[in-house]
Design an enzyme around this catalytic site. Structure first.
Site, PDB file in Angstrom:
ATOM      1  N   GLY A 264      16.468   0.225 -19.332  1.00 34.70           N
ATOM      2  CA  GLY A 264      17.539   0.479 -18.376  1.00 34.70           C
ATOM      3  C   GLY A 264      17.091   1.297 -17.195  1.00 34.70           C
ATOM      4  O   GLY A 264      15.891   1.503 -16.978  1.00 34.70           O
ATOM      5  N   GLU A 289      15.210  -6.070 -16.279  1.00 31.99           N
ATOM      6  CA  GLU A 289      15.967  -6.265 -15.041  1.00 31.99           C
ATOM      7  C   GLU A 289      15.244  -5.615 -13.849  1.00 31.99           C
ATOM      8  O   GLU A 289      14.937  -6.278 -12.871  1.00 31.99           O
ATOM      9  CB  GLU A 289      17.334  -5.630 -15.255  1.00 31.99           C
ATOM     10  CG  GLU A 289      18.284  -5.721 -14.123  1.00 31.99           C
ATOM     11  CD  GLU A 289      19.548  -4.938 -14.462  1.00 31.99           C
ATOM     12  OE1 GLU A 289      20.376  -5.451 -15.232  1.00 31.99           O
ATOM     13  OE2 GLU A 289      19.723  -3.822 -13.948  1.00 31.99           O
ATOM     14  N   ASN A 379      28.146   4.859 -12.334  1.00 33.36           N
ATOM     15  CA  ASN A 379      27.484   3.754 -11.635  1.00 33.36           C
ATOM     16  C   ASN A 379      28.161   2.431 -11.988  1.00 33.36           C
ATOM     17  O   ASN A 379      28.844   1.828 -11.188  1.00 33.36           O
ATOM     18  CB  ASN A 379      26.002   3.684 -12.024  1.00 33.36           C
ATOM     19  CG  ASN A 379      25.267   4.957 -11.658  1.00 33.36           C
ATOM     20  OD1 ASN A 379      25.582   5.588 -10.656  1.00 33.36           O
ATOM     21  ND2 ASN A 379      24.306   5.351 -12.455  1.00 33.36           N
ATOM     22  N   GLY A 383      23.157  -4.220 -16.131  1.00 35.69           N
ATOM     23  CA  GLY A 383      22.731  -5.293 -17.025  1.00 35.69           C
ATOM     24  C   GLY A 383      22.717  -4.873 -18.479  1.00 35.69           C
ATOM     25  O   GLY A 383      22.319  -5.656 -19.341  1.00 35.69           O
TER      26      GLY A 383
HETATM   27  N1  COA Z   1      29.650  13.664 -19.959  1.00 36.35           N
HETATM   28  C1  COA Z   1      29.763  13.910 -18.634  1.00 36.35           C
HETATM   29  N2  COA Z   1      28.734  13.745 -17.762  1.00 36.35           N
HETATM   30  C2  COA Z   1      27.553  13.326 -18.266  1.00 36.35           C
HETATM   31  C3  COA Z   1      27.369  13.067 -19.628  1.00 36.35           C
HETATM   32  C4  COA Z   1      28.485  13.257 -20.490  1.00 36.35           C
HETATM   33  N3  COA Z   1      28.383  13.018 -21.789  1.00 36.35           N
HETATM   34  N4  COA Z   1      26.092  12.670 -19.820  1.00 36.35           N
HETATM   35  C5  COA Z   1      25.494  12.647 -18.615  1.00 36.35           C
HETATM   36  N5  COA Z   1      26.373  13.047 -17.678  1.00 36.35           N
HETATM   37  C6  COA Z   1      26.123  13.183 -16.238  1.00 36.35           C
HETATM   38  C7  COA Z   1      24.909  14.069 -15.966  1.00 36.35           C
HETATM   39  O1  COA Z   1      25.269  15.431 -15.985  1.00 36.35           O
HETATM   40  C8  COA Z   1      24.514  13.575 -14.592  1.00 36.35           C
HETATM   41  O2  COA Z   1      25.440  14.107 -13.661  1.00 36.35           O
HETATM   42  P1  COA Z   1      25.013  14.614 -12.198  1.00 36.35           P
HETATM   43  O3  COA Z   1      24.607  13.378 -11.466  1.00 36.35           O
HETATM   44  O4  COA Z   1      26.253  15.252 -11.684  1.00 36.35           O
HETATM   45  O5  COA Z   1      23.878  15.571 -12.438  1.00 36.35           O
HETATM   46  C9  COA Z   1      24.775  12.067 -14.675  1.00 36.35           C
HETATM   47  O6  COA Z   1      25.746  11.907 -15.722  1.00 36.35           O
HETATM   48  C10 COA Z   1      23.534  11.216 -14.988  1.00 36.35           C
HETATM   49  O7  COA Z   1      22.947  11.712 -16.144  1.00 36.35           O
HETATM   50  P2  COA Z   1      21.360  11.789 -16.383  1.00 36.35           P
HETATM   51  O8  COA Z   1      21.167  12.575 -17.633  1.00 36.35           O
HETATM   52  O9  COA Z   1      20.650  12.230 -15.139  1.00 36.35           O
HETATM   53  O10 COA Z   1      21.009  10.319 -16.768  1.00 36.35           O
HETATM   54  P3  COA Z   1      20.296   9.078 -16.098  1.00 36.35           P
HETATM   55  O11 COA Z   1      19.784   9.273 -14.712  1.00 36.35           O
HETATM   56  O12 COA Z   1      19.302   8.665 -17.089  1.00 36.35           O
HETATM   57  O13 COA Z   1      21.488   8.010 -16.012  1.00 36.35           O
HETATM   58  C11 COA Z   1      23.287   6.625 -16.807  1.00 36.35           C
HETATM   59  C12 COA Z   1      22.246   7.716 -17.143  1.00 36.35           C
HETATM   60  C13 COA Z   1      24.013   6.255 -18.086  1.00 36.35           C
HETATM   61  C14 COA Z   1      24.284   7.166 -15.768  1.00 36.35           C
HETATM   62  C15 COA Z   1      22.506   5.396 -16.207  1.00 36.35           C
HETATM   63  O14 COA Z   1      21.524   4.988 -17.114  1.00 36.35           O
HETATM   64  C16 COA Z   1      23.442   4.227 -15.922  1.00 36.35           C
HETATM   65  O15 COA Z   1      24.068   4.164 -14.890  1.00 36.35           O
HETATM   66  N6  COA Z   1      23.538   3.309 -16.891  1.00 36.35           N
HETATM   67  C17 COA Z   1      24.433   2.170 -16.824  1.00 36.35           C
HETATM   68  C18 COA Z   1      23.763   0.966 -16.266  1.00 36.35           C
HETATM   69  C19 COA Z   1      22.619   0.504 -17.106  1.00 36.35           C
HETATM   70  O16 COA Z   1      22.479   0.850 -18.276  1.00 36.35           O
HETATM   71  N7  COA Z   1      21.766  -0.302 -16.522  1.00 36.35           N
HETATM   72  C20 COA Z   1      20.601  -0.802 -17.191  1.00 36.35           C
HETATM   73  C21 COA Z   1      20.615  -2.258 -17.252  1.00 36.35           C
HETATM   74  S1  COA Z   1      19.078  -3.001 -17.226  1.00 36.35           S
END
Ligand code: COA
Length: 499
Positions: A264, A289, A379, A383
């Site tokens: 991801g 992806e 976000n 995928g």
């Molecule tokens: N409750 C509230 N906020 C939370 C949280 C929770 N349980 N867990 C994480 N967050 C917040 C973090 O504090 C951070 O916030 P900020 O931007 O204000 O600092 C934000 O979410 C992102 O968290 P981070 O730990 O930096 O994770 P990341 O950069 O690895 O992103 C997702 C994690 C889930 C947001 C990201 O992977 C995503 O958008 N996934 C969905 C799409 C996907 O999976 N695509 C892959 C397909 S191939």
């Protein structure tokens, strides 16, 4: 630059970005190339934002893309108030604010559904496609840049096309894309890919040259973003996933080359892959992806030998690495249309190992990947669902806490469901691994509490589950409904989930 337009007649269509953006009218549907801040048009969207800001004209557009786009589109258009509706994915801060305060309608979609909706007629046709290209062939076909995404479907659907020829994207990208288009049912046949490295299509996207209304030149680079440095928590998650995979090899369920990897987006996903560099796995392949930095590094050190994706999405450091070694990568990376890179058929057939990140998970394995406290979009699902439902192994990982330990990322009930307990096979935090395969809901809950919950929240979670079992008379999925989301409401009221 003119030599990049290999059809003499089409050179008559060269114009300035300001001229080209006159083609876009209020109320239109615009489809752009690009997938993450990679391969998206820049100069035409910027010209339109500038014009709208100056003229104060009313301009409300529906914007389709492959996934998120760089700030020259999502950011600049959100600032100028141009976006009325957006799909299928975004990551831009300003746009996210506009969505979360109701100014922009957002369709958060399984990415593999997006072109399918268009091709099946469930979404309005594209009025204008704006596509970044390295070159236009003699026949008017388009050589894409660093992302293929949904460009093939947008070019097919569009009434008019604007092509941005990029001087920043290296000509060596030509040949990396493999474009294969699917027919609609009932004429659809199987996708003839047997291994991630197979090429089945053309290096260009078929385009009706009569629809090309403007060609502009762009000297703007993809606005790639830095990844956060890999922290101890991410390293521990990565170690746990690798340890789990090593056990699967020891048990004879996987070989040392594993199965095609899908990873991801984001910091955690990148960190998980980075850990593979020091592992004993060899001759790995990817069917994924996006290719982030860690995948490129794993290719350079010989761990990954082939990678199929629909976009290259590195950090500034990763972009340099890619450009410096483009000849090395050229025959090892295959860029496909999103419909093929994220095809559920392919994920199931190849037996992909899907590794995606969660915002939160619950004790039964339901996953929230998209919403903060159940209501505010982060976000989008991207995928993750395309792969999670269909993979050989579906792994979700998250840090066990967020916001300096005030939030437990493992909760009694997720505040929004993107992936259900039926999809999640393995849940991983820095605390450990919960293998949920073959377990009933109550068995899953015990394993998740034992292995994944942070010590600060373990007693609170055990207490919730024990009382739920009691109140619910050990029913199939025990919950105390009035309490199940109280961890979230408690955080919103007091700033912590701790009781
Ligand atoms: N409750 C509230 N906020 C939370 C949280 C929770 N349980 N867990 C994480 N967050 C917040 C973090 O504090 C951070 O916030 P900020 O931007 O204000 O600092 C934000 O979410 C992102 O968290 P981070 O730990 O930096 O994770 P990341 O950069 O690895 O992103 C997702 C994690 C889930 C947001 C990201 O992977 C995503 O958008 N996934 C969905 C799409 C996907 O999976 N695509 C892959 C397909 S191939």
């Amino acid at each position: 630059m003119q030599s990049r337009i290999r059809n003499e007649k089409l050179k008559e269509k060269i114009m300035s970005p300001m001229e080209a953006c006159k083609i876009i009218k209020n109320g239109m549907v615009v489809g752009t190339s690009g997938f993450t801040p990679s391969g998206y048009p820049k100069v035409v969207p910027l010209a339109l934002a500038e014009r709208v800001k100056e003229s104060k004209e009313i301009m409300k557009l529906t914007l389709y893309s492959g996934a998120s786009l760089g700030p020259e589109v999502d950011g600049a258009w959100a600032e100028a108030g141009i976006i009325a509706k957006r799909l299928p994915y975004q990551t831009n801060k300003k746009l996210r604010q506009e969505i979360n305060c109701g100014k922009v309608e957002y369709l958060d979609m399984h990415l593999s559904h997006s072109s399918q909706y268009l091709n099946y007629g469930a979404l309005p046709r594209v009025d204008v496609a704006i596509i970044e290209a390295i070159a236009i062939t003699e026949d008017g076909n388009i050589i894409p840049t660093s992302a293929v995404g949904n460009s093939p479907s947008f070019l097919k659907s569009a009434k008019k096309i604007i092509v941005e020829i990029s001087s920043k994207q290296p000509i060596e990208l030509e040949g990396m894309s493999d474009i294969y288009m699917l027919e609609n049912p009932p004429r659809r046949t199987h996708i003839p890919i047997e291994a991630p490295g197979d090429r089945i299509g053309t290096p260009y996207i078929v385009c009706d040259k009569d629809k090309i209304a403007a060609i502009v030149f762009s000297d703007l680079e993809d606005h790639v973003r830095d990844l956060a440095p890999i922290c101890d928590t991410d390293r521990a998650i990565s170690k746990n996933i690798i340890g789990f995979l090593e056990k699967e090899v020891a048990l004879g369920r996987l070989t040392n080359s594993l199965l095609p990897l899908q990873s991801g987006v984001g910091n955690v996903a990148n960190a998980v892959l980075a850990g593979l560099c020091d592992s004993n796995f060899e001759n790995l392949v990817c069917y994924t992806e996006v290719l982030q930095d860690a995948m490129l590094e794993l290719m350079l050190c010989g761990k990954i030998i082939k990678a199929s994706a629909c976009s290259i999405s590195p950090s500034p450091k990763g972009l340099k690495l890619f450009r410096d070694n483009i000849e090395f990568f050229k025959d090892k990376i295959i860029l496909r249309p999103l419909e093929i890179s994220n095809s559920p058929e392919m994920a199931r057939k190849l037996g992909v190992i899907a590794m995606n990140t969660a915002i939160e998970a619950d004790i039964y394995g339901n996953i929230n990947s998209t919403h903060i406290m159940g209501t505010k979009i982060m976000n989008g699902i991207g995928g993750s669902g395309d792969f999670a439902r269909n993979a050989y192994l579906t792994i979700f990982s998250t840090s066990s806490t967020a916001k300096n330990g005030k939030i437990s990322s493992i909760v009694p009930m997720v505040s929004h469901v993107d992936h259900t307990e039926h999809d999640t096979m393995i849940l991983v935090t820095e605390q450990g691994v919960a293998d949920l395969r073959g377990l009933s809901p109550k068995e899953k809950a015990r394993v998740v509490i034992e292995n994944c919950v942070h010590p600060d929240f373990k007693e609170q979670m055990k207490d919730y589950f024990d009382r739920a079992c009691e109140v619910c008379h050990n029913c199939h999925t025990p919950h105390i409904l009035e309490e199940a989301l109280s961890w979230h409401s408690n955080f919103l009221e007091t700033g912590t989930m701790k009781k």
